[in-house]
Design a protein around this motif. Structure first.
Motif, PDB file in Angstrom:
ATOM      1  N   GLY A 128       6.447 -39.891  34.169  1.00 22.71           N
ATOM      2  CA  GLY A 128       5.876 -40.619  33.046  1.00 22.71           C
ATOM      3  C   GLY A 128       6.931 -41.372  32.261  1.00 22.71           C
ATOM      4  O   GLY A 128       6.753 -42.543  31.888  1.00 22.71           O
ATOM      5  N   LEU A 129       8.074 -40.723  31.988  1.00 19.00           N
ATOM      6  CA  LEU A 129       9.141 -41.379  31.237  1.00 19.00           C
ATOM      7  C   LEU A 129       9.762 -42.531  32.016  1.00 19.00           C
ATOM      8  O   LEU A 129      10.184 -43.526  31.426  1.00 19.00           O
ATOM      9  CB  LEU A 129      10.219 -40.352  30.870  1.00 19.00           C
ATOM     10  N   SER A 130       9.811 -42.413  33.336  1.00 17.95           N
ATOM     11  CA  SER A 130      10.357 -43.510  34.137  1.00 17.95           C
ATOM     12  C   SER A 130       9.467 -44.749  34.022  1.00 17.95           C
ATOM     13  O   SER A 130       9.969 -45.865  33.886  1.00 17.95           O
ATOM     14  CB  SER A 130      10.504 -43.089  35.604  1.00 17.95           C
ATOM     15  N   TYR A 131       8.138 -44.540  34.083  1.00 14.57           N
ATOM     16  CA  TYR A 131       7.217 -45.668  33.887  1.00 14.57           C
ATOM     17  C   TYR A 131       7.329 -46.197  32.450  1.00 14.57           C
ATOM     18  O   TYR A 131       7.292 -47.411  32.214  1.00 14.57           O
ATOM     19  CB  TYR A 131       5.778 -45.234  34.163  1.00 14.57           C
ATOM     20  N   LEU A 132       7.449 -45.289  31.489  1.00 14.70           N
ATOM     21  CA  LEU A 132       7.474 -45.689  30.081  1.00 14.70           C
ATOM     22  C   LEU A 132       8.738 -46.471  29.752  1.00 14.70           C
ATOM     23  O   LEU A 132       8.700 -47.424  28.955  1.00 14.70           O
ATOM     24  CB  LEU A 132       7.363 -44.451  29.186  1.00 14.70           C
ATOM     25  N   SER A 133       9.870 -46.084  30.319  1.00 11.89           N
ATOM     26  CA  SER A 133      11.114 -46.796  30.032  1.00 11.89           C
ATOM     27  C   SER A 133      11.022 -48.246  30.505  1.00 11.89           C
ATOM     28  O   SER A 133      11.491 -49.161  29.818  1.00 11.89           O
ATOM     29  CB  SER A 133      12.295 -46.087  30.707  1.00 11.89           C
ATOM     30  N   ILE A 134      10.405 -48.449  31.663  1.00 13.66           N
ATOM     31  CA  ILE A 134      10.208 -49.819  32.154  1.00 13.66           C
ATOM     32  C   ILE A 134       9.266 -50.575  31.227  1.00 13.66           C
ATOM     33  O   ILE A 134       9.488 -51.746  30.901  1.00 13.66           O
ATOM     34  CB  ILE A 134       9.653 -49.796  33.592  1.00 13.66           C
ATOM     35  N   LEU A 135       8.213 -49.878  30.797  1.00 14.64           N
ATOM     36  CA  LEU A 135       7.236 -50.502  29.896  1.00 14.64           C
ATOM     37  C   LEU A 135       7.902 -50.969  28.605  1.00 14.64           C
ATOM     38  O   LEU A 135       7.665 -52.090  28.138  1.00 14.64           O
ATOM     39  CB  LEU A 135       6.131 -49.493  29.583  1.00 14.64           C
ATOM     40  N   LEU A 136       8.769 -50.132  28.008  1.00 19.12           N
ATOM     41  CA  LEU A 136       9.405 -50.484  26.742  1.00 19.12           C
ATOM     42  C   LEU A 136      10.404 -51.623  26.909  1.00 19.12           C
ATOM     43  O   LEU A 136      10.624 -52.397  25.973  1.00 19.12           O
ATOM     44  CB  LEU A 136      10.098 -49.252  26.151  1.00 19.12           C
ATOM     45  N   GLU A 137      11.025 -51.721  28.082  1.00 20.35           N
ATOM     46  CA  GLU A 137      11.927 -52.843  28.338  1.00 20.35           C
ATOM     47  C   GLU A 137      11.159 -54.153  28.435  1.00 20.35           C
ATOM     48  O   GLU A 137      11.623 -55.202  27.993  1.00 20.35           O
ATOM     49  CB  GLU A 137      12.707 -52.601  29.635  1.00 20.35           C
ATOM     50  N   GLU A 138       9.988 -54.086  29.049  1.00 14.37           N
ATOM     51  CA  GLU A 138       9.195 -55.305  29.255  1.00 14.37           C
ATOM     52  C   GLU A 138       8.369 -55.683  28.034  1.00 14.37           C
ATOM     53  O   GLU A 138       7.984 -56.839  27.882  1.00 14.37           O
ATOM     54  CB  GLU A 138       8.270 -55.111  30.461  1.00 14.37           C
ATOM     55  N   LEU A 139       8.074 -54.722  27.180  1.00  9.87           N
ATOM     56  CA  LEU A 139       7.125 -54.930  26.080  1.00  9.87           C
ATOM     57  C   LEU A 139       7.486 -56.101  25.170  1.00  9.87           C
ATOM     58  O   LEU A 139       6.606 -56.891  24.807  1.00  9.87           O
ATOM     59  CB  LEU A 139       6.991 -53.635  25.273  1.00  9.87           C
TER      60      LEU A 139
END
Length: 599
Positions: A128-139
């Motif tokens: 979950g954190l791996s997906y979330l870290s990518i999400l926060l970079e792209e957000l």
């Protein structure tokens, strides 16, 4: 001949009319299906029964769906499975959407967001954190407002589920301040109330609660979760009558959602309220119902509290002691599991509970550095005063001295940097590490506090240098330190002992917390994306962990024992953590465990 031409023309006209009619009918069917899909998406949480009926109707028309409509329908079906607690069954459907090259970006993005929620529900925090870290970079680069708000929503929900309520509140308030509409505003308000409840920031009034509920008029699940948070607040303030009066009128609506996590929260809160009022019959009835509904989510706090309440009810009835024991055993087992899950999913949250002690410990550990800094500041002040006097009397000469002083200061700073820090990674070198760690050991021994030491080195690092070059190897070392430094505390001592070998000293930290810290570092290193270096390879490390209880307060012994444990990790297949085990002939020294990490 003329009649034959007229007949051919008539056939052509009929064919064109039929084609136009078929095309118009097909476009009408497509528009109708699009409307059904959008309607189902809008009411998927507010009206689960109607949502399920629409899915059935759409499946009956599956042969009439376009490819994009099929992807949309599969997304909604997967969402329904997730909503009903069947995340593992939903994952293949979401992943099929992600790998489909012709699926539109909007459906793919929503699939990724729901996958993060599934990982949170399944407590697969690493994924979950791996997906979330990518999400926060792209957000920050997402321009579409609705998509951006969805990203903020998932981030806030994930952090709240992780127990990081400060971060959850931060993103929920960002979401709310973005002026969202309808259900998004409702979700933002729900998460803000949840975060404030756990951070003890919920005030003793119902204005904020009423406002949040009013935003969720069309979202039965969210509205009733808000009511459950308000009920917990009232129970904390010993107001059971308010809980019963507040929740009872909404039981039918709660049951209609068919959402187990919500239902057990409401039933358990009501059971606790009746218990406080002395109504054992109602308390037992509601607690039993909560346990029954929560059979598949036993480690949630609401179900655990229900078992504890059943134990207390049975214990109060003198002729039910055997039943009370059974309830207590179940409660104790589930509570232990819950504690273990909490420790695994957020080590930072555990460390935050000891923040006051860490600050005090940090001040004492840095006394020597502070004294040196004070001496430097005094010297700088004296130099400044002397410069002022020289300026008044010598003019041009002061400019020369100022220039020379600046060069001296820069040289001094550079020499100190080279003397204390590793020039490649920016962490302590071995010499300065030895000095600081001995000071920490002396303090912890005098204060009877724990100290743990982690040693690790990168696996097969020589191959990276040999195959990809030393520049790539240097990049890997710097990325390793960057990944590990983001996990720790300010007073931790981090050093490069040489080559690819590193050491991490954790003052006032027991062996269990050190093992969790080592696992967090191991996972962070393994998750490094190496494509940025220009090459594709993997980075892993082997860890050895010990503490002063096992190895004593001698730095050389601590390093030797941790190195032996790391060597064991290497022999066991690398990319793992080994705790140093005391040989049978040795007896561990007793140490005060008053500062052990506990929950």
């Amino acid at each position: 001949m003329i009649n034959k031409n007229r007949a051919n023309n008539l056939y052509l006209v009929l064919f064109l009319l039929l084609f136009h009619f078929t095309k118009s009918a097909s476009a009408s069917i497509t528009r109708n299906i699009d409307l059904l899909l959008e309607t189902a998406n809008k009411i998927r949480t507010s009206d689960p029964s109607k949502f399920e009926r629409l899915l059935t109707e759409l499946e009956e028309k599956s042969t009439q769906l376009t490819k994009q409509q099929s992807y949309y329908l599969n997304y909604l079906k997967a969402y329904k499975l997730t909503f009903n607690g069947k995340g593992q069954e939903a994952l293949p459907l979401f992943q099929n959407i992600l790998v489909a090259s012709d699926a539109n970006l909007s459906i793919k993005f929503r699939a990724r967001l729901t996958i993060i929620n599934i990982f949170a529900i399944e407590q697969n925090w690493t994924e979950g954190l791996s997906y979330l870290s990518i999400l926060l970079e792209e957000l920050p680069n997402i321009k579409d407002l609705e998509t951006h708000l969805n990203g903020l929503t998932v981030t806030a929900i994930f952090y709240n589920q992780l127990g990081q309520y400060t971060l959850g509140l931060k993103y929920a308030e960002q979401l709310f301040n973005s002026d969202p509409k309808n259900r998004t505003a409702c979700f933002a308000a729900t998460m803000i109330i949840e975060s404030k409840l756990h951070l003890n920031q919920l005030e003793n009034n119902d204005i904020e609660i009423k406002k949040a509920i009013s935003l969720c008029e069309d979202e039965a699940i969210a509205a009733n979760f808000i009511r459950s948070y308000s009920a917990k607040f009232s129970l904390t303030n010993n107001k059971p009558e308010e809980v019963i009066k507040f929740l009872t009128p909404h039981l039918a609506q709660v049951n209609a959602t068919q959402y187990p996590r919500l239902i057990v929260e409401i039933y358990t809160s009501l059971a606790e309220a009746y218990w406080l009022q002395g109504n054992l019959i109602k308390a037992e009835e509601l607690a039993l119902e909560s346990v029954r509904i929560g059979e598949k989510i036993k480690t949630t706090q609401a179900v655990i509290k229900a078992y504890k309440l059943l134990y207390k009810v049975a214990k109060k009835r003198s002729n039910h002691q055997e039943v009370a024991l059974q309830y207590y055993e179940t409660y104790a087992q589930l509570d232990k599991t819950y504690i273990n899950e909490t420790q695994a999913k957020h080590l930072a949250f555990q460390l935050a509970e000891h923040q006051a002690f860490e600050q005090e410990s940090q001040i004492k550990l840095l006394n020597e550095q502070n004294n040196a800094l004070a001496a430097e500041q005094a010297l700088a002040k004296t130099q400044a005063n002397n410069r002022k006097l020289i300026i008044l009397s010598l003019g041009l000469i002061i400019i020369v001295f100022a220039f020379l002083g600046m060069r001296f200061w820069r040289t001094h700073k550079r020499v100190r940097q080279l003397a204390e820090y590793d020039p490649l990674t920016g962490i302590y070198n071995r010499g300065h590490f030895t000095q600081v760690t001995n000071s920490a050991l002396k303090y912890c021994q005098n204060a009877k506090q724990d100290l743990s030491l982690i040693m690790f080195d990168l696996d097969h690092f020589k191959k990276v240098n040999d195959i990809f070059g030393h520049a790539c190897g240097d990049w890997a070392l710097k990325e390793t330190i960057k990944a590990c430094k983001g996990i720790g505390r300010q007073n931790d001592i981090f050093a490069r002992l040489g080559g690819e070998e590193f050491c991490l000293v954790l003052p006032s930290c027991n062996i269990d917390a050190a093992m969790l810290r080592a696992e967090a570092c191991r996972a962070a290193i393994e998750a490094i994306i190496t494509e940025e270096s220009g090459h594709d390879f993997s980075i892993t490390a082997s860890f050895g962990v010990t503490d002063v209880k096992r190895s004593g307060f001698t730095l050389d012994k601590l390093l030797a024992d941790a190195d032996m444990a790391a060597y064991t990790s290497k022999n066991a297949g690398r990319n793992r953590i080994t705790m140093f085990e005391i040989p049978q002939t040795e007896k561990p020294k007793k140490l005060d465990n008053s500062w052990d990490y506990e929950t």
